[in-house]
Design a protein around this motif. Structure first.
Motif, PDB file in Angstrom:
ATOM      1  N   MET A   1       0.832  -1.184   0.000  1.00 20.02           N
ATOM      2  CA  MET A   1       0.000   0.000   0.000  1.00 20.02           C
ATOM      3  C   MET A   1       0.875   1.246   0.000  1.00 20.02           C
ATOM      4  O   MET A   1       1.968   1.235   0.527  1.00 20.02           O
ATOM      5  N   GLU A   2       0.375   2.310  -0.621  1.00 18.95           N
ATOM      6  CA  GLU A   2       1.085   3.590  -0.632  1.00 18.95           C
ATOM      7  C   GLU A   2       0.749   4.358   0.631  1.00 18.95           C
ATOM      8  O   GLU A   2      -0.400   4.433   1.036  1.00 18.95           O
ATOM      9  N   LEU A   3       1.780   4.928   1.218  1.00 14.46           N
ATOM     10  CA  LEU A   3       1.597   5.679   2.450  1.00 14.46           C
ATOM     11  C   LEU A   3       2.252   7.045   2.297  1.00 14.46           C
ATOM     12  O   LEU A   3       3.422   7.139   1.906  1.00 14.46           O
ATOM     13  N   HIS A   4       1.516   8.086   2.586  1.00 15.21           N
ATOM     14  CA  HIS A   4       2.055   9.448   2.588  1.00 15.21           C
ATOM     15  C   HIS A   4       2.684   9.688   3.956  1.00 15.21           C
ATOM     16  O   HIS A   4       2.056   9.450   4.980  1.00 15.21           O
ATOM     17  N   THR A   5       3.933  10.162   3.954  1.00 13.80           N
ATOM     18  CA  THR A   5       4.664  10.317   5.203  1.00 13.80           C
ATOM     19  C   THR A   5       5.123  11.756   5.395  1.00 13.80           C
ATOM     20  O   THR A   5       5.189  12.538   4.447  1.00 13.80           O
ATOM     21  N   LYS A   6       5.480  12.063   6.620  1.00 15.84           N
ATOM     22  CA  LYS A   6       5.933  13.413   6.967  1.00 15.84           C
ATOM     23  C   LYS A   6       7.322  13.715   6.399  1.00 15.84           C
ATOM     24  O   LYS A   6       7.568  14.810   5.917  1.00 15.84           O
ATOM     25  N   TYR A   7       8.242  12.751   6.461  1.00 15.08           N
ATOM     26  CA  TYR A   7       9.630  13.004   6.095  1.00 15.08           C
ATOM     27  C   TYR A   7      10.102  12.285   4.837  1.00 15.08           C
ATOM     28  O   TYR A   7      11.105  12.662   4.263  1.00 15.08           O
ATOM     29  N   HIS A   8       9.409  11.236   4.426  1.00 16.44           N
ATOM     30  CA  HIS A   8       9.875  10.405   3.317  1.00 16.44           C
ATOM     31  C   HIS A   8       9.008  10.501   2.060  1.00 16.44           C
ATOM     32  O   HIS A   8       9.211   9.734   1.126  1.00 16.44           O
ATOM     33  N   GLY A   9       8.046  11.401   2.045  1.00 16.98           N
ATOM     34  CA  GLY A   9       7.160  11.484   0.887  1.00 16.98           C
ATOM     35  C   GLY A   9       6.248  10.270   0.830  1.00 16.98           C
ATOM     36  O   GLY A   9       5.770   9.791   1.855  1.00 16.98           O
ATOM     37  N   LEU A  29      -4.308   9.013  21.151  1.00 18.73           N
ATOM     38  CA  LEU A  29      -4.994   7.751  21.399  1.00 18.73           C
ATOM     39  C   LEU A  29      -5.659   7.170  20.163  1.00 18.73           C
ATOM     40  O   LEU A  29      -5.839   5.955  20.064  1.00 18.73           O
ATOM     41  N   GLU A  30      -6.014   8.018  19.189  1.00 24.20           N
ATOM     42  CA  GLU A  30      -6.641   7.522  17.959  1.00 24.20           C
ATOM     43  C   GLU A  30      -5.616   6.981  16.961  1.00 24.20           C
ATOM     44  O   GLU A  30      -5.965   6.302  15.998  1.00 24.20           O
ATOM     45  N   GLU A  31      -4.348   7.261  17.208  1.00 24.25           N
ATOM     46  CA  GLU A  31      -3.270   6.797  16.327  1.00 24.25           C
ATOM     47  C   GLU A  31      -2.835   5.410  16.784  1.00 24.25           C
ATOM     48  O   GLU A  31      -2.141   5.267  17.783  1.00 24.25           O
ATOM     49  N   ARG A  32      -3.241   4.385  16.057  1.00 26.57           N
ATOM     50  CA  ARG A  32      -2.975   3.011  16.488  1.00 26.57           C
ATOM     51  C   ARG A  32      -2.087   2.224  15.543  1.00 26.57           C
ATOM     52  O   ARG A  32      -1.659   1.126  15.882  1.00 26.57           O
ATOM     53  N   LYS A  33      -1.804   2.761  14.367  1.00 21.63           N
ATOM     54  CA  LYS A  33      -0.977   2.043  13.399  1.00 21.63           C
ATOM     55  C   LYS A  33       0.190   2.922  12.976  1.00 21.63           C
ATOM     56  O   LYS A  33      -0.001   4.061  12.550  1.00 21.63           O
ATOM     57  N   PHE A  34       1.393   2.347  13.104  1.00 18.55           N
ATOM     58  CA  PHE A  34       2.617   3.057  12.757  1.00 18.55           C
ATOM     59  C   PHE A  34       3.533   2.125  11.972  1.00 18.55           C
ATOM     60  O   PHE A  34       3.426   0.903  12.063  1.00 18.55           O
ATOM     61  N   ILE A  35       4.430   2.730  11.233  1.00 19.52           N
ATOM     62  CA  ILE A  35       5.523   1.968  10.616  1.00 19.52           C
ATOM     63  C   ILE A  35       6.829   2.640  11.026  1.00 19.52           C
ATOM     64  O   ILE A  35       6.856   3.833  11.364  1.00 19.52           O
ATOM     65  N   LEU A  36       7.904   1.874  11.005  1.00 15.35           N
ATOM     66  CA  LEU A  36       9.231   2.407  11.299  1.00 15.35           C
ATOM     67  C   LEU A  36       9.988   2.565   9.999  1.00 15.35           C
ATOM     68  O   LEU A  36      10.115   1.620   9.225  1.00 15.35           O
ATOM     69  N   LEU A  37      10.477   3.771   9.779  1.00 15.55           N
ATOM     70  CA  LEU A  37      11.268   4.070   8.587  1.00 15.55           C
ATOM     71  C   LEU A  37      12.626   4.605   9.033  1.00 15.55           C
ATOM     72  O   LEU A  37      12.682   5.520   9.857  1.00 15.55           O
ATOM     73  N   PRO A  38      13.729   4.059   8.524  1.00 10.76           N
ATOM     74  CA  PRO A  38      15.031   4.620   8.874  1.00 10.76           C
ATOM     75  C   PRO A  38      15.098   6.076   8.405  1.00 10.76           C
ATOM     76  O   PRO A  38      14.617   6.393   7.318  1.00 10.76           O
ATOM     77  N   PRO A  54      -0.684  11.498   7.758  1.00 13.64           N
ATOM     78  CA  PRO A  54       0.599  11.711   7.063  1.00 13.64           C
ATOM     79  C   PRO A  54       1.539  12.689   7.767  1.00 13.64           C
ATOM     80  O   PRO A  54       2.751  12.524   7.721  1.00 13.64           O
ATOM     81  N   GLY A  55       1.011  13.707   8.438  1.00 10.79           N
ATOM     82  CA  GLY A  55       1.853  14.718   9.080  1.00 10.79           C
ATOM     83  C   GLY A  55       2.365  14.330  10.447  1.00 10.79           C
ATOM     84  O   GLY A  55       3.020  15.138  11.108  1.00 10.79           O
ATOM     85  N   LEU A  56       2.089  13.105  10.894  1.00  5.58           N
ATOM     86  CA  LEU A  56       2.517  12.695  12.228  1.00  5.58           C
ATOM     87  C   LEU A  56       3.606  11.634  12.132  1.00  5.58           C
ATOM     88  O   LEU A  56       3.357  10.502  11.720  1.00  5.58           O
ATOM     89  N   GLY A  57       4.805  12.032  12.491  1.00  2.00           N
ATOM     90  CA  GLY A  57       5.940  11.117  12.520  1.00  2.00           C
ATOM     91  C   GLY A  57       6.849  11.508  13.666  1.00  2.00           C
ATOM     92  O   GLY A  57       7.211  12.677  13.804  1.00  2.00           O
TER      93      GLY A  57
END
Length: 145
Positions: A1-9, A29-38, A54-57
């Protein structure tokens, strides 16, 4: 899936890369799914990117590289919530508060993030009765100068 991110586009992520926080994290509390990006290749820093917003990292790092004596114990309840068993792959991270200059950046050691990669579960643990605070200078030599 495509994900819009704060720092990586825009990045492509697989469903199995998503870390689920059952109760979100304090303040989000509503933010329940995250990914780790180097942050960068060979960097000790990561972005813990919200899948929902997208703006939360959060900029995070493994605290043991900076704080050799850092330690805490998980309660049985926390281990159960994260489904930790003997062969689980665990990672501990701390959220950084970035400062300018960067050498003044602080780490939240009072509320580490524990991730069980075996089950893709995460939880921010609030440590009570500890000397750890939310603002430990990341670069200790900066304190002593």
């Amino acid at each position: 899936m495509e994900l819009h991110t704060k720092y990586h586009g825009i990045v492509n992520v697989e469903e199995e890369e998503i870390i689920y926080f059952e109760h979100g994290i304090p303040g989000f509390l509503e933010e329940r799914k995250f990914i780790l990006l180097p942050l960068d290749e060979n960097s000790p820093y990561f972005i813990m990117q919200s899948v929902l917003t997208p703006g939360l990292g959060f900029v995070v790092t493994e605290p043991f590289s900076f704080f050799k004596e850092y330690e805490f114990e998980l309660t049985e309840h926390e281990k159960e919530a994260l489904k930790i068993i003997e062969d689980s792959t665990i990672q501990v991270l701390c959220i950084l508060s970035l400062k300018d200059p960067f050498k003044e950046t602080t780490a939240n050691l009072q509320a580490p993030i524990v991730i069980n990669h075996s089950k893709t579960l995460g939880k921010q643990i609030i440590l009570n009765d500890t000397s750890y605070t939310t603002k430990h200078k990341l670069f200790q030599e900066a304190v002593n100068k």
